[in-house]
Design an enzyme around this catalytic site. Structure first.
Site, short mmCIF file in Angstrom:
data_model
loop_
_atom_site.label_atom_id
_atom_site.label_comp_id
_atom_site.label_asym_id
_atom_site.label_seq_id
_atom_site.Cartn_x
_atom_site.Cartn_y
_atom_site.Cartn_z
N ASP A 158 0.82 -1.34 0.00
CA ASP A 158 0.03 0.05 0.00
C ASP A 158 0.87 1.26 0.12
OD1 ASP A 158 1.01 -0.29 2.57
OD2 ASP A 158 -0.78 -0.07 3.48
N CYS A 161 5.08 -0.36 2.89
CA CYS A 161 5.20 -1.55 3.04
C CYS A 161 6.68 -1.61 3.77
CB CYS A 161 5.49 -2.57 1.88
SG CYS A 161 6.57 -1.69 0.46
N HIS A 280 8.69 -4.02 -3.73
CA HIS A 280 7.89 -4.25 -2.67
C HIS A 280 8.87 -4.65 -1.58
CE1 HIS A 280 4.48 -5.34 0.19
NE2 HIS A 280 4.91 -6.69 0.04
#
Length: 294
Positions: A158, A161, A280
């Site tokens: 989002d 992370c 990520h």
């Protein structure tokens, strides 16, 4: 306040789901107790089996909730309408009052729709990348972590992370930190040590180093937006926490930021191809840790 009644259809379904989650955790604990910790091959297979069981239960629960939502919000059957519609005085007819939907229910439905759309995008990416970059990266990372008796702790993608992964590990150690606190302290540290960070920030349009105003905006965005964090923010956080931060990657040796500090390091997993949604960060946990379903 729009609360779910315990004996309503929705309340009974939630109660059933909670029981099934508890039953699954008991089953997982039994499975783990039957596999020796030093048997890495069986532990690896166990991790995959547990992930499959949890995913199947979560998918079934989502299906149950979606079916119930559709049942509750489906077309209303209207009865008692006569065949003499043409004879009615339409000008004097009062409008039919539609059932009022609470704001809380609208928020839940909107959130459920957004989560469903995101899950569908992730599922599509999973299929596309089954034999692609993400799958290969995940396999390599799983092997690296297995050798250290660790496993990935999934963090939502989002924009927060990196901060949430650090928050998870420090909170596990009994320290109360929040993402908002991390972001605020990171921005303050970078502004107070601009000479250490400004040379590494480049304007993509001009190719030149950030101006003072651009740098201030960069720091403001750290606090006020879900701006993605990277190596500069990790460097700032390592100084703030006086703690080394280790970043594990699939394609290269781990990077350690803040090696000058002697505290127990924080370990993050950096993924370049996560869910097909871009770069990520995830956290890690011990291999024998039971992940609680929320």
């Amino acid at each position: 306040m729009d609360e779910v009644e315990e004996n309503s259809e929705e309340g009974l379904l939630i109660k059933q789901h909670r029981k099934e989650k508890k039953d699954l955790q008991a089953k997982i604990q039994s499975m783990k107790n039957n596999v020796p910790k030093n048997d890495k091959k069986r532990r690896k297979q166990l991790t995959e089996d547990i992930a499959k069981l949890e995913a199947e239960l979560e998918a079934r629960h989502k299906g149950d909730l979606e079916a119930l939502s559709q049942k509750q919000t489906g077309p209303t059957q209207v009865s008692g309408i006569t065949n003499g519609v043409n004879s009615l005085d339409l000008e004097s007819e009062e409008p039919v009052q539609q059932p009022r939907v609470s704001k809380a229910k609208k928020r839940r439905e909107k959130k459920a729709a957004q989560e469903k759309e995101r899950d569908e995008r992730i599922a599509e990416a999973e299929i596309v990348n089954l034999s692609g970059a993400r799958h290969i990266e995940s396999q390599k990372l799983a092997h690296i972590l297995l050798e250290r008796e660790l496993q990935i702790r999934q963090i939502p993608s989002d924009g927060h992370c990196m901060y949430k992964a650090i928050e998870h590990q420090l909170n596990e150690r009994g320290n109360a930190f929040t993402v908002a606190n991390f972001r605020s302290q990171t921005a303050d540290y970078m502004q107070n040590h601009a000479e250490d960070f400004l040379p590494f920030l480049t304007n993509s349009s001009t190719g030149g180093m950030y101006t003072h105003e651009e740098f201030l905006k960069y720091c403001t965005d750290i606090v006020n937006t879900p701006a993605w964090g990277g190596q500069l923010e990790l460097r700032a956080l390592s100084h703030i926490l006086k703690t080394p931060i280790e970043v594990i990657q699939a394609e290269s040796s781990p990077i350690v930021i803040g090696e000058e500090y002697s505290n127990k390091s924080i370990t993050l997993v950096y993924m370049r191809h996560a869910y097909g949604l871009g770069e990520h960060y995830n956290s890690v946990e011990n291999l024998d840790t039971i992940t609680e379903n929320s």
